[in-house]
Scaffold this motif. Structure first.
Motif, PDB file in Angstrom:
ATOM      1  N   UNK A 156       0.849  -1.195   0.000  1.00  0.00           N
ATOM      2  CA  UNK A 156       0.000   0.000   0.000  1.00  0.00           C
ATOM      3  C   UNK A 156       0.883   1.244   0.000  1.00  0.00           C
ATOM      4  N   UNK A 157       0.545   2.178  -0.885  1.00  0.00           N
ATOM      5  CA  UNK A 157       1.336   3.390  -1.001  1.00  0.00           C
ATOM      6  C   UNK A 157       2.622   3.206  -1.765  1.00  0.00           C
ATOM      7  N   UNK A 158       2.807   2.013  -2.370  1.00  0.00           N
ATOM      8  CA  UNK A 158       4.038   1.733  -3.092  1.00  0.00           C
ATOM      9  C   UNK A 158       4.064   2.406  -4.454  1.00  0.00           C
ATOM     10  N   UNK A 159       5.180   2.263  -5.143  1.00  0.00           N
ATOM     11  CA  UNK A 159       5.419   2.887  -6.442  1.00  0.00           C
ATOM     12  C   UNK A 159       4.757   2.055  -7.533  1.00  0.00           C
ATOM     13  N   UNK A 160       3.642   2.556  -8.082  1.00  0.00           N
ATOM     14  CA  UNK A 160       2.913   1.826  -9.109  1.00  0.00           C
ATOM     15  C   UNK A 160       3.739   1.692 -10.384  1.00  0.00           C
ATOM     16  N   UNK A 161       4.488   2.734 -10.745  1.00  0.00           N
ATOM     17  CA  UNK A 161       5.310   2.666 -11.946  1.00  0.00           C
ATOM     18  C   UNK A 161       6.355   1.559 -11.827  1.00  0.00           C
ATOM     19  N   UNK A 162       6.961   1.436 -10.655  1.00  0.00           N
ATOM     20  CA  UNK A 162       7.956   0.386 -10.449  1.00  0.00           C
ATOM     21  C   UNK A 162       7.309  -0.993 -10.510  1.00  0.00           C
ATOM     22  N   UNK A 163       6.096  -1.117  -9.969  1.00  0.00           N
ATOM     23  CA  UNK A 163       5.376  -2.388 -10.017  1.00  0.00           C
ATOM     24  C   UNK A 163       5.067  -2.769 -11.462  1.00  0.00           C
ATOM     25  N   UNK A 164       4.660  -1.790 -12.263  1.00  0.00           N
ATOM     26  CA  UNK A 164       4.377  -2.032 -13.677  1.00  0.00           C
ATOM     27  C   UNK A 164       5.636  -2.488 -14.411  1.00  0.00           C
ATOM     28  N   UNK A 165       6.740  -1.811 -14.178  1.00  0.00           N
ATOM     29  CA  UNK A 165       7.988  -2.174 -14.847  1.00  0.00           C
ATOM     30  C   UNK A 165       8.401  -3.601 -14.486  1.00  0.00           C
ATOM     31  N   UNK A 166       8.212  -3.959 -13.234  1.00  0.00           N
ATOM     32  CA  UNK A 166       8.581  -5.304 -12.797  1.00  0.00           C
ATOM     33  C   UNK A 166       7.667  -6.356 -13.427  1.00  0.00           C
ATOM     34  N   UNK A 167       6.392  -6.041 -13.520  1.00  0.00           N
ATOM     35  CA  UNK A 167       5.453  -6.967 -14.163  1.00  0.00           C
ATOM     36  C   UNK A 167       5.828  -7.188 -15.625  1.00  0.00           C
ATOM     37  N   UNK A 168       6.177  -6.109 -16.307  1.00  0.00           N
ATOM     38  CA  UNK A 168       6.570  -6.229 -17.711  1.00  0.00           C
ATOM     39  C   UNK A 168       7.848  -7.043 -17.863  1.00  0.00           C
ATOM     40  N   UNK A 169       8.771  -6.865 -16.927  1.00  0.00           N
ATOM     41  CA  UNK A 169      10.037  -7.606 -16.999  1.00  0.00           C
ATOM     42  C   UNK A 169       9.796  -9.097 -16.793  1.00  0.00           C
ATOM     43  N   UNK A 170       8.954  -9.441 -15.833  1.00  0.00           N
ATOM     44  CA  UNK A 170       8.661 -10.851 -15.575  1.00  0.00           C
ATOM     45  C   UNK A 170       7.937 -11.467 -16.760  1.00  0.00           C
ATOM     46  N   UNK A 171       6.949 -10.770 -17.271  1.00  0.00           N
ATOM     47  CA  UNK A 171       6.242 -11.292 -18.443  1.00  0.00           C
ATOM     48  C   UNK A 171       7.202 -11.489 -19.608  1.00  0.00           C
TER      49      UNK A 171
END
Length: 369
Positions: free
Chosen positions: A342-357
């Motif tokens: 909660x309150x985390x960096x959404x942009x960083x989460x998106x980048x990580x999701x894209x990297x894993x995919x």
């Protein structure tokens, strides 16, 4: 995923699908093999169920209506709603008549009509009135010289919609229950080649836009009939206005994030709604990104996903494989969901999701890991 959500509630799902041993078969109670307009298959399904619903707009609405009456079972959403939504022109007219904001549009039957639409709107998205999905049946057009080719590409009756200069694409998963409506927080969607790539929660927009998107989604449900989940795709304009793009009368790809990211998934909500049960909470648990696993092959071939360990070793990642036997170019084969603090960096989460995919790959069946 609907059958997976139904099982813990003590609900058995029987699937009608034309593909033998379809992806839902391993988790459903049973499968009836039949086309989506097969009267005998529909009758066999209705004879064994207490309620009917659908997850594809290709279902025959008139046939659903007939067998429901003959076998005294409910159908949700209603066949009338399916008839409205399955034709994009009828859908847009119904929304416009209800006062729901939509982009300018007009009927297009031939190249002459399309050129007239270009004169009126400038650039347009030409959409097949029926049958299109995941970018199929949609053709962007800006040059009158391309009108004839565009009409041929959509392959039938069409609708031209003014091209919207949007700030972002959003979607609201809305649930019509027996006595109540609940909405999930708007998701921010990223598309490429008209195919959904990621859904991001919370959407990176203003509170005013979030509130307006929710209001519009509820107005959409007022214009339709029947219980269930509706995926409502929206455009946010640079001025912060909300326009309805399209509606799906079923659980929607942009709502898959709800499995891990919400208190109650869209699939459980759909089961609850069509059975007339109380709806669950739509609260967002935490920042969430859903990213689709699409076919990255040049030609169709048997589906075998490799490097799944990359997903499984991430403690905040969840892999959902749809069990399709064949991978095709850009076919939706599964999705990966990442959840954050909660309150985390959404942009960083998106980048990580894209990297894993991006680390996932489709292997030749003769390959070994």
């Amino acid at each position: 995923m609907l059958a997976e959500a139904a099982a813990p509630l003590g609900v058995d799902v029987i699937v009608l699908d034309p593909t033998p041993d379809c992806p839902a078969a391993p988790v459903a109670r049973d499968q009836i093999v039949g086309d989506f307009d097969d009267p005998e298959a529909f009758e066999a399904l209705a004879a064994r169920t207490d309620a009917l619903t659908f997850e594809i707009e290709l279902a025959d609405a008139d046939l659903l209506d007939r067998v429901a009456e003959e076998y005294d079972v409910s159908v949700d959403p209603t066949p009338e709603t399916l008839q409205t939504i399955e034709d994009k022109l009828v859908q847009k007219r119904a929304l416009e008549d209800a006062g729901v904001p939509v982009p300018p549009f007009r009927r297009v039957d031939d190249a002459t009509d399309l050129r007239a639409a270009l004169d009126e709107f400038g650039a347009v998205m030409l959409k097949a009135r029926t049958g299109g999905y995941d970018g199929r049946g949609n053709v962007p057009v800006s040059d009158p010289e391309d009108a004839a080719d565009a009409i041929e590409a959509v392959g039938g009756p069409a609708m031209a919609e003014a091209f919207v200069d949007f700030a972002r694409e959003l979607s609201v998963i809305a649930v019509q229950g027996d006595r109540e409506v609940r909405t999930f927080p708007p998701g921010e969607n990223a598309h490429d080649e008209e195919i959904l790539r990621e859904t991001i929660l919370p959407a990176r927009t203003t509170d005013a836009v979030v509130e307006r998107a929710d209001d519009v989604a509820r107005d959409v449900l007022d214009a339709l009939s029947g219980r269930g989940v509706f995926g409502i795709e929206l455009f946010e304009t640079p001025a912060g206005e909300i326009l309805v793009n399209e509606i799906a009368p079923r659980p929607h790809n942009s709502g898959h994030w709800t499995i891990e990211g919400a208190r109650t998934s869209q699939f459980e909500q759909h089961v609850r709604a069509v059975l007339g049960w109380p709806l669950g909470s739509t609260r967002l648990r935490c920042p969430t990104v859903m990213t689709n696993v699409l076919g990255t092959v040049a030609e169709p071939r048997p589906a075998r996903l490799g490097n799944v360990e990359r997903v499984l070793e991430a403690p905040d990642a969840s892999l959902h494989w749809y069990g399709k036997d064949e991978v095709r170019p850009l076919r939706k084969m599964g999705h990966v969901t990442l959840t954050g603090d909660r309150g985390g960096d959404t942009d960083a989460l998106l980048a990580r999701a894209q990297e894993i995919r991006g680390s996932l790959r489709f292997e030749n069946t003769g390959d070994h890991e």
